[in-house]
Design a protein around this motif. Structure first.
Motif, PDB file in Angstrom:
ATOM      1  N   ARG A  99       0.849  -1.197   0.000  1.00  0.00           N
ATOM      2  CA  ARG A  99       0.000   0.000   0.000  1.00  0.00           C
ATOM      3  C   ARG A  99       0.878   1.237   0.000  1.00  0.00           C
ATOM      4  O   ARG A  99       1.976   1.245   0.547  1.00  0.00           O
ATOM      5  CB  ARG A  99      -0.929  -0.020   1.210  1.00  0.00           C
ATOM      6  N   LEU A 100       0.369   2.268  -0.615  1.00  0.00           N
ATOM      7  CA  LEU A 100       1.087   3.532  -0.674  1.00  0.00           C
ATOM      8  C   LEU A 100       0.780   4.379   0.553  1.00  0.00           C
ATOM      9  O   LEU A 100      -0.377   4.474   0.984  1.00  0.00           O
ATOM     10  CB  LEU A 100       0.698   4.301  -1.933  1.00  0.00           C
ATOM     11  N   LEU A 101       1.802   4.995   1.098  1.00  0.00           N
ATOM     12  CA  LEU A 101       1.651   5.942   2.190  1.00  0.00           C
ATOM     13  C   LEU A 101       2.213   7.282   1.737  1.00  0.00           C
ATOM     14  O   LEU A 101       3.148   7.338   0.928  1.00  0.00           O
ATOM     15  CB  LEU A 101       2.393   5.455   3.438  1.00  0.00           C
ATOM     16  N   TYR A 102       1.661   8.359   2.287  1.00  0.00           N
ATOM     17  CA  TYR A 102       1.993   9.702   1.813  1.00  0.00           C
ATOM     18  C   TYR A 102       2.459  10.592   2.962  1.00  0.00           C
ATOM     19  O   TYR A 102       1.911  10.554   4.065  1.00  0.00           O
ATOM     20  CB  TYR A 102       0.759  10.355   1.163  1.00  0.00           C
ATOM     21  N   CYS A 103       3.451  11.419   2.641  1.00  0.00           N
ATOM     22  CA  CYS A 103       3.946  12.423   3.595  1.00  0.00           C
ATOM     23  C   CYS A 103       4.036  13.766   2.876  1.00  0.00           C
ATOM     24  O   CYS A 103       4.994  14.012   2.117  1.00  0.00           O
ATOM     25  CB  CYS A 103       5.306  12.016   4.146  1.00  0.00           C
ATOM     26  N   PRO A 104       3.056  14.655   3.059  1.00  0.00           N
ATOM     27  CA  PRO A 104       3.134  15.983   2.433  1.00  0.00           C
ATOM     28  C   PRO A 104       4.197  16.834   3.119  1.00  0.00           C
ATOM     29  O   PRO A 104       4.403  16.753   4.333  1.00  0.00           O
ATOM     30  CB  PRO A 104       1.728  16.555   2.668  1.00  0.00           C
ATOM     31  N   SER A 105       4.871  17.669   2.342  1.00  0.00           N
ATOM     32  CA  SER A 105       5.949  18.492   2.903  1.00  0.00           C
ATOM     33  C   SER A 105       5.429  19.598   3.822  1.00  0.00           C
ATOM     34  O   SER A 105       6.093  19.976   4.785  1.00  0.00           O
ATOM     35  CB  SER A 105       6.786  19.118   1.783  1.00  0.00           C
ATOM     36  N   GLN A 106       4.251  20.163   3.502  1.00  0.00           N
ATOM     37  CA  GLN A 106       3.629  21.214   4.327  1.00  0.00           C
ATOM     38  C   GLN A 106       4.611  22.361   4.587  1.00  0.00           C
ATOM     39  O   GLN A 106       4.765  22.839   5.709  1.00  0.00           O
ATOM     40  CB  GLN A 106       3.145  20.626   5.653  1.00  0.00           C
ATOM     41  N   LEU A 107       5.260  22.812   3.527  1.00  0.00           N
ATOM     42  CA  LEU A 107       6.333  23.792   3.682  1.00  0.00           C
ATOM     43  C   LEU A 107       5.859  25.123   4.252  1.00  0.00           C
ATOM     44  O   LEU A 107       6.594  25.778   4.988  1.00  0.00           O
ATOM     45  CB  LEU A 107       7.017  24.015   2.331  1.00  0.00           C
ATOM     46  N   VAL A 108       4.626  25.532   3.937  1.00  0.00           N
ATOM     47  CA  VAL A 108       4.136  26.821   4.433  1.00  0.00           C
ATOM     48  C   VAL A 108       4.060  26.815   5.956  1.00  0.00           C
ATOM     49  O   VAL A 108       4.584  27.714   6.633  1.00  0.00           O
ATOM     50  CB  VAL A 108       2.766  27.161   3.809  1.00  0.00           C
ATOM     51  N   ILE A 109       3.413  25.791   6.499  1.00  0.00           N
ATOM     52  CA  ILE A 109       3.269  25.712   7.955  1.00  0.00           C
ATOM     53  C   ILE A 109       4.620  25.522   8.629  1.00  0.00           C
ATOM     54  O   ILE A 109       4.941  26.172   9.626  1.00  0.00           O
ATOM     55  CB  ILE A 109       2.311  24.567   8.332  1.00  0.00           C
ATOM     56  N   ARG A 110       5.451  24.639   8.072  1.00  0.00           N
ATOM     57  CA  ARG A 110       6.748  24.375   8.698  1.00  0.00           C
ATOM     58  C   ARG A 110       7.664  25.592   8.649  1.00  0.00           C
ATOM     59  O   ARG A 110       8.422  25.853   9.590  1.00  0.00           O
ATOM     60  CB  ARG A 110       7.398  23.175   8.031  1.00  0.00           C
ATOM     61  N   ALA A 111       7.594  26.365   7.563  1.00  0.00           N
ATOM     62  CA  ALA A 111       8.394  27.586   7.485  1.00  0.00           C
ATOM     63  C   ALA A 111       7.944  28.593   8.540  1.00  0.00           C
ATOM     64  O   ALA A 111       8.775  29.283   9.156  1.00  0.00           O
ATOM     65  CB  ALA A 111       8.296  28.192   6.094  1.00  0.00           C
ATOM     66  N   GLY A 112       6.643  28.659   8.768  1.00  0.00           N
ATOM     67  CA  GLY A 112       6.130  29.549   9.805  1.00  0.00           C
ATOM     68  C   GLY A 112       6.597  29.139  11.190  1.00  0.00           C
ATOM     69  O   GLY A 112       6.995  29.982  12.012  1.00  0.00           O
ATOM     70  N   LEU A 113       6.569  27.827  11.465  1.00  0.00           N
ATOM     71  CA  LEU A 113       7.037  27.334  12.767  1.00  0.00           C
ATOM     72  C   LEU A 113       8.525  27.610  12.960  1.00  0.00           C
ATOM     73  O   LEU A 113       8.965  27.997  14.048  1.00  0.00           O
ATOM     74  CB  LEU A 113       6.757  25.830  12.882  1.00  0.00           C
ATOM     75  N   ALA A 114       9.303  27.400  11.885  1.00  0.00           N
ATOM     76  CA  ALA A 114      10.744  27.653  11.965  1.00  0.00           C
ATOM     77  C   ALA A 114      11.030  29.139  12.202  1.00  0.00           C
ATOM     78  O   ALA A 114      11.920  29.498  12.984  1.00  0.00           O
ATOM     79  CB  ALA A 114      11.424  27.181  10.687  1.00  0.00           C
ATOM     80  N   ALA A 115      10.276  30.005  11.539  1.00  0.00           N
ATOM     81  CA  ALA A 115      10.469  31.444  11.722  1.00  0.00           C
ATOM     82  C   ALA A 115      10.126  31.859  13.149  1.00  0.00           C
ATOM     83  O   ALA A 115      10.841  32.663  13.767  1.00  0.00           O
ATOM     84  CB  ALA A 115       9.615  32.214  10.724  1.00  0.00           C
ATOM     85  N   ASN A 116       9.061  31.288  13.697  1.00  0.00           N
ATOM     86  CA  ASN A 116       8.684  31.602  15.080  1.00  0.00           C
ATOM     87  C   ASN A 116       9.770  31.157  16.054  1.00  0.00           C
ATOM     88  O   ASN A 116      10.084  31.867  17.012  1.00  0.00           O
ATOM     89  CB  ASN A 116       7.353  30.930  15.438  1.00  0.00           C
TER      90      ASN A 116
END
Length: 295
Positions: A99-116
């Motif tokens: 079965r295929l499993l997926y991991c989205p990068s979610q770069l917008v949210i992660r960039a915001g967390l990193a900036a904070n």
């Protein structure tokens, strides 16, 4: 795009990732369509890594002063695992395609967390120069749009630079499946995989024993937060530890075993054994972390 960019990361910080791959039905219907479309378009895993690195370098040099991802597209990592639970744990293939499993990068949210995190850290005056307030406000609007939907509740990737947190190693065992990615005599990365249920059992074991034996240890707080994060995801998910370029400096790596032995020794009151396990970890990882302060 060739693999040269992926192979030529000299001079960039070592970056490692802890990722959760979920089955498609764990996502809302609209996101399912996006994941399938982006996943089929992205191609191989190496192509995804190249695209992510190229995009990050492009944001640094782009005009206008906005270093954040726009969210117009999102990279997706995929993995195929055998359907049988025993096969998924052992790493051995069974007769079906899996079965295929997926991991989205979610770069917008992660960039915001990193900036904070950068703004709250010791380098906050420098962060004001690197990330103007106007650009932070603009990016917060992007995050707010994403947070209005269901997909924002689970951030699938945790990242660490200049070393891997010891708490991450508690999720893995030396018998877990490993993918060693090499090119031209150099290890590009090592990826270690385990089912989410196994990772959760190991994290809860570590939390229970550290709470009794070493309640003041910083690692206990890290593990508690890690356990709460894992509990957000679908029970049939897989957890991946991606060493990144630091693998070439530390692999073969016995850190998962050293962390497990250290916790077991603490639980048994064996301070000598716990200290020995920590010394092995420190001798391996402190030189890596010191590179963050090297000129």
């Amino acid at each position: 795009m060739t693999g040269n960019l992926y192979r030529g990361q000299a001079g960039l910080p070592f970056s490692s990732s802890l990722r959760i791959y979920e089955p498609l039905d764990a996502f809302p219907p609209e996101q399912q369509r996006q994941l399938v479309a982006e996943g089929s378009k992205n191609g191989s895993r190496a192509a995804v890594e190249n695209a992510e690195l190229q995009a990050s370098l492009g944001r640094i040099t782009r005009s206008g002063g906005d270093p954040f991802p726009t969210g117009r597209t999102d990279l997706v990592r995929m993995t195929r695992v055998p359907s049988g639970r025993h096969a998924a744990v052992s790493g051995k293939e069974d007769n079906d395609a899996g079965r295929l499993l997926y991991c989205p990068s979610q770069l917008v949210i992660r960039a915001g967390l990193a900036a904070n995190a950068l703004m709250d850290g010791v380098h906050s005056p420098l962060a004001d120069l690197l990330i103007p307030v106007s650009q932070r406000d603009k990016h917060q609007a992007r995050i707010d749009r994403i947070n209005a939907g269901e997909a924002a509740k689970r951030v699938h990737t945790r990242a660490s630079t200049w070393g891997i947190p010891f708490s991450w190693f508690s999720l893995f065992n030396e018998s877990d499946r490993k993918d060693v990615v090499e090119s031209e005599g150099r290890i590009l990365t090592v990826r270690v995989w385990t089912p989410l249920t196994e990772a959760l059992d190991r994290a809860r074991f570590a939390v229970a024993h550290l709470a009794l034996a070493a309640p003041d240890l910083d690692m206990l707080d890290d593990l508690t937060q890690l356990t709460e994060w894992l509990e957000l995801f679908h029970v049939q998910s897989m957890v991946e530890l991606d060493y990144g370029a630091v693998a070439d400096k530390v692999y073969p790596d016995e850190s998962p075993m050293d962390v497990r032995l250290g916790i077991e020794c603490l639980a048994e009151g064996d301070m000598t054994g716990a200290a020995a396990a920590y010394r092995r970890l420190a001798s391996r990882w402190i030189p890596i972390r010191q590179l963050a302060r090297a000129s």
